[in-house]
Design a protein around this motif. Structure first.
Motif, PDB file in Angstrom:
ATOM      1  N   SER A 170      20.170  -9.449 -25.880  1.00  0.00           N
ATOM      2  CA  SER A 170      20.890  -8.578 -25.954  1.00  0.00           C
ATOM      3  C   SER A 170      20.826  -7.075 -25.349  1.00  0.00           C
ATOM      4  O   SER A 170      19.752  -6.976 -24.651  1.00  0.00           O
ATOM      5  CB  SER A 170      21.062  -8.154 -27.635  1.00  0.00           C
ATOM      6  OG  SER A 170      19.880  -7.533 -27.890  1.00  0.00           O
ATOM      7  N   GLY A 171      21.737  -6.298 -25.355  1.00  0.00           N
ATOM      8  CA  GLY A 171      21.627  -4.647 -24.879  1.00  0.00           C
ATOM      9  C   GLY A 171      22.374  -4.722 -23.380  1.00  0.00           C
ATOM     10  O   GLY A 171      22.117  -3.568 -22.678  1.00  0.00           O
ATOM     11  N   GLY A 172      22.999  -5.767 -22.876  1.00  0.00           N
ATOM     12  CA  GLY A 172      23.809  -5.456 -21.605  1.00  0.00           C
ATOM     13  C   GLY A 172      24.934  -4.758 -21.959  1.00  0.00           C
ATOM     14  O   GLY A 172      25.264  -4.313 -22.845  1.00  0.00           O
ATOM     15  N   GLY A 173      25.615  -4.455 -20.689  1.00  0.00           N
ATOM     16  CA  GLY A 173      26.836  -3.767 -20.768  1.00  0.00           C
ATOM     17  C   GLY A 173      27.303  -3.181 -19.296  1.00  0.00           C
ATOM     18  O   GLY A 173      26.792  -3.518 -18.453  1.00  0.00           O
ATOM     19  N   LEU A 174      28.138  -2.110 -19.281  1.00  0.00           N
ATOM     20  CA  LEU A 174      28.642  -1.884 -18.291  1.00  0.00           C
ATOM     21  C   LEU A 174      28.209  -0.507 -18.155  1.00  0.00           C
ATOM     22  O   LEU A 174      28.118   0.512 -18.925  1.00  0.00           O
ATOM     23  CB  LEU A 174      30.299  -1.426 -18.143  1.00  0.00           C
ATOM     24  CG  LEU A 174      30.761  -0.751 -17.369  1.00  0.00           C
ATOM     25  CD1 LEU A 174      30.828  -1.501 -15.754  1.00  0.00           C
ATOM     26  CD2 LEU A 174      32.302  -0.767 -17.488  1.00  0.00           C
ATOM     27  N   VAL A 175      27.410  -0.226 -16.783  1.00  0.00           N
ATOM     28  CA  VAL A 175      26.758   1.176 -16.578  1.00  0.00           C
ATOM     29  C   VAL A 175      27.098   1.709 -15.225  1.00  0.00           C
ATOM     30  O   VAL A 175      27.380   0.526 -14.205  1.00  0.00           O
ATOM     31  CB  VAL A 175      25.343   0.871 -16.689  1.00  0.00           C
ATOM     32  CG1 VAL A 175      24.611  -0.070 -16.072  1.00  0.00           C
ATOM     33  CG2 VAL A 175      24.636   2.367 -16.626  1.00  0.00           C
ATOM     34  N   GLN A 176      26.903   2.858 -14.954  1.00  0.00           N
ATOM     35  CA  GLN A 176      27.370   3.190 -13.499  1.00  0.00           C
ATOM     36  C   GLN A 176      26.127   3.140 -12.709  1.00  0.00           C
ATOM     37  O   GLN A 176      25.157   3.126 -13.060  1.00  0.00           O
ATOM     38  CB  GLN A 176      27.804   4.825 -13.595  1.00  0.00           C
ATOM     39  CG  GLN A 176      29.200   4.753 -14.016  1.00  0.00           C
ATOM     40  CD  GLN A 176      29.588   6.335 -14.139  1.00  0.00           C
ATOM     41  OE1 GLN A 176      28.869   7.310 -14.001  1.00  0.00           O
ATOM     42  NE2 GLN A 176      31.004   6.623 -14.345  1.00  0.00           N
ATOM     43  N   PRO A 177      26.421   3.159 -11.396  1.00  0.00           N
ATOM     44  CA  PRO A 177      25.023   3.050 -10.519  1.00  0.00           C
ATOM     45  C   PRO A 177      24.017   4.351 -10.844  1.00  0.00           C
ATOM     46  O   PRO A 177      24.400   5.235 -10.900  1.00  0.00           O
ATOM     47  CB  PRO A 177      25.694   3.129  -8.996  1.00  0.00           C
ATOM     48  CG  PRO A 177      27.188   2.598  -9.281  1.00  0.00           C
ATOM     49  CD  PRO A 177      27.478   2.898 -10.355  1.00  0.00           C
ATOM     50  N   GLY A 178      22.931   4.095 -10.868  1.00  0.00           N
ATOM     51  CA  GLY A 178      21.929   4.914 -11.117  1.00  0.00           C
ATOM     52  C   GLY A 178      21.454   5.055 -12.626  1.00  0.00           C
ATOM     53  O   GLY A 178      20.741   5.739 -13.160  1.00  0.00           O
ATOM     54  N   GLY A 179      22.549   4.270 -13.362  1.00  0.00           N
ATOM     55  CA  GLY A 179      22.156   4.273 -14.840  1.00  0.00           C
ATOM     56  C   GLY A 179      21.129   3.677 -15.185  1.00  0.00           C
ATOM     57  O   GLY A 179      20.365   2.745 -14.400  1.00  0.00           O
ATOM     58  N   SER A 180      21.114   3.558 -16.686  1.00  0.00           N
ATOM     59  CA  SER A 180      19.836   2.594 -17.370  1.00  0.00           C
ATOM     60  C   SER A 180      20.361   1.869 -18.549  1.00  0.00           C
ATOM     61  O   SER A 180      21.191   2.148 -19.039  1.00  0.00           O
ATOM     62  CB  SER A 180      18.816   3.701 -17.858  1.00  0.00           C
ATOM     63  OG  SER A 180      18.286   4.171 -16.784  1.00  0.00           O
ATOM     64  N   LEU A 181      19.553   0.703 -18.539  1.00  0.00           N
ATOM     65  CA  LEU A 181      19.878  -0.022 -19.728  1.00  0.00           C
ATOM     66  C   LEU A 181      18.593  -0.712 -20.475  1.00  0.00           C
ATOM     67  O   LEU A 181      17.580  -0.771 -19.454  1.00  0.00           O
ATOM     68  CB  LEU A 181      20.883  -1.352 -19.317  1.00  0.00           C
ATOM     69  CG  LEU A 181      22.341  -1.011 -19.220  1.00  0.00           C
ATOM     70  CD1 LEU A 181      22.978  -2.412 -18.891  1.00  0.00           C
ATOM     71  CD2 LEU A 181      22.828  -0.666 -20.527  1.00  0.00           C
ATOM     72  N   ARG A 182      18.535  -1.055 -21.519  1.00  0.00           N
ATOM     73  CA  ARG A 182      17.376  -1.765 -22.216  1.00  0.00           C
ATOM     74  C   ARG A 182      17.694  -3.098 -22.707  1.00  0.00           C
ATOM     75  O   ARG A 182      18.402  -3.089 -23.601  1.00  0.00           O
ATOM     76  CB  ARG A 182      16.452  -0.926 -23.198  1.00  0.00           C
ATOM     77  CG  ARG A 182      15.207  -1.524 -23.623  1.00  0.00           C
ATOM     78  CD  ARG A 182      14.475  -0.444 -24.493  1.00  0.00           C
ATOM     79  NE  ARG A 182      13.263  -0.716 -24.833  1.00  0.00           N
ATOM     80  CZ  ARG A 182      12.688  -1.156 -26.044  1.00  0.00           C
ATOM     81  NH1 ARG A 182      13.700  -1.313 -26.936  1.00  0.00           N
ATOM     82  NH2 ARG A 182      11.642  -1.659 -26.278  1.00  0.00           N
ATOM     83  N   LEU A 183      17.029  -4.193 -21.849  1.00  0.00           N
ATOM     84  CA  LEU A 183      17.548  -5.460 -22.425  1.00  0.00           C
ATOM     85  C   LEU A 183      16.525  -5.866 -23.639  1.00  0.00           C
ATOM     86  O   LEU A 183      15.322  -5.527 -23.260  1.00  0.00           O
ATOM     87  CB  LEU A 183      17.707  -6.528 -21.596  1.00  0.00           C
ATOM     88  CG  LEU A 183      18.554  -5.907 -20.287  1.00  0.00           C
ATOM     89  CD1 LEU A 183      18.618  -7.107 -19.270  1.00  0.00           C
ATOM     90  CD2 LEU A 183      20.030  -5.674 -20.996  1.00  0.00           C
ATOM     91  N   SER A 184      16.893  -6.621 -24.661  1.00  0.00           N
ATOM     92  CA  SER A 184      16.057  -7.216 -25.401  1.00  0.00           C
ATOM     93  C   SER A 184      16.094  -8.498 -25.788  1.00  0.00           C
ATOM     94  O   SER A 184      17.246  -9.279 -25.479  1.00  0.00           O
ATOM     95  CB  SER A 184      16.325  -6.586 -27.097  1.00  0.00           C
ATOM     96  OG  SER A 184      16.236  -5.231 -26.974  1.00  0.00           O
ATOM     97  N   CYS A 185      15.160  -9.337 -25.772  1.00  0.00           N
ATOM     98  CA  CYS A 185      14.945 -11.145 -25.926  1.00  0.00           C
ATOM     99  C   CYS A 185      14.281 -11.174 -27.348  1.00  0.00           C
ATOM    100  O   CYS A 185      13.106 -10.603 -27.483  1.00  0.00           O
ATOM    101  CB  CYS A 185      14.258 -11.457 -24.948  1.00  0.00           C
ATOM    102  SG  CYS A 185      14.064 -13.296 -25.106  1.00  0.00           S
ATOM    103  N   THR A 186      14.680 -11.825 -28.212  1.00  0.00           N
ATOM    104  CA  THR A 186      14.201 -12.258 -29.380  1.00  0.00           C
ATOM    105  C   THR A 186      13.996 -14.029 -29.315  1.00  0.00           C
ATOM    106  O   THR A 186      14.924 -14.631 -29.177  1.00  0.00           O
ATOM    107  CB  THR A 186      14.778 -11.839 -30.831  1.00  0.00           C
ATOM    108  OG1 THR A 186      15.144 -10.565 -30.936  1.00  0.00           O
ATOM    109  CG2 THR A 186      14.199 -12.414 -32.026  1.00  0.00           C
ATOM    110  N   ALA A 187      12.699 -14.350 -29.428  1.00  0.00           N
ATOM    111  CA  ALA A 187      12.463 -15.658 -29.379  1.00  0.00           C
ATOM    112  C   ALA A 187      11.862 -15.967 -30.591  1.00  0.00           C
ATOM    113  O   ALA A 187      10.991 -15.300 -31.047  1.00  0.00           O
ATOM    114  CB  ALA A 187      11.220 -15.993 -28.372  1.00  0.00           C
ATOM    115  N   SER A 188      12.766 -16.781 -31.440  1.00  0.00           N
ATOM    116  CA  SER A 188      12.287 -17.189 -33.005  1.00  0.00           C
ATOM    117  C   SER A 188      11.959 -18.526 -32.867  1.00  0.00           C
ATOM    118  O   SER A 188      12.497 -19.401 -32.171  1.00  0.00           O
ATOM    119  CB  SER A 188      13.333 -16.536 -33.838  1.00  0.00           C
ATOM    120  OG  SER A 188      14.380 -17.353 -33.632  1.00  0.00           O
TER     121      SER A 188
END
Length: 117
Positions: A7-25
């Motif tokens: 999770s955590g993806g999305g649309l972002v402008q160049p130079g922007g930031s995102l934080r992705l998360s992965c849950t392994a259960s």
């Protein structure tokens, strides 16, 4: 059986930031090495970052200095994060997590990252 949820993806402008998360259960060992992979349209899936069970990270040259991988081990859960800074259109892809190097768990649905102005 281990389930992977990104999770955590999305649309972002160049130079922007995102934080992705992965849950392994599921029945998961804290000793597994994990990786973040991505697949851009028309391209093969590639490894962008990996983190060993002891916490040592390693990055593809294309993301070095911009991405940071981290992990948190918990009972029957493993959380893997990918902090992505200074994003460029070349980072546009679906991002997945899985074990490294053998990608032994069933792939999750991934999370779409789109970098565009």
């Amino acid at each position: 059986q281990v389930q992977l949820v990104e999770s955590g993806g999305g649309l972002v402008q160049p130079g922007g930031s995102l934080r992705l998360s992965c849950t392994a259960s599921g029945i998961i060992s804290s000793r597994v090495d994990m990786g973040w992979y991505r697949q851009a349209p028309g391209k093969e899936r590639e490894l962008v970052a990996r983190i060993l069970s002891g916490g040592m990270p390693n990055y593809a040259d294309s993301v070095k200095g911009r991405f940071t991988i981290s992990r948190v081990n918990a009972w029957n859960r493993l959380y893997v994060y990918l902090q992505m800074n200074n994003l460029t259109p070349d980072d546009t892809a679906v991002y997945y997590c899985n074990t490294f190097p053998d990608q032994s768990y069933t792939w999750g649905q991934g999370t779409q990252v789109t970098v565009s102005s």
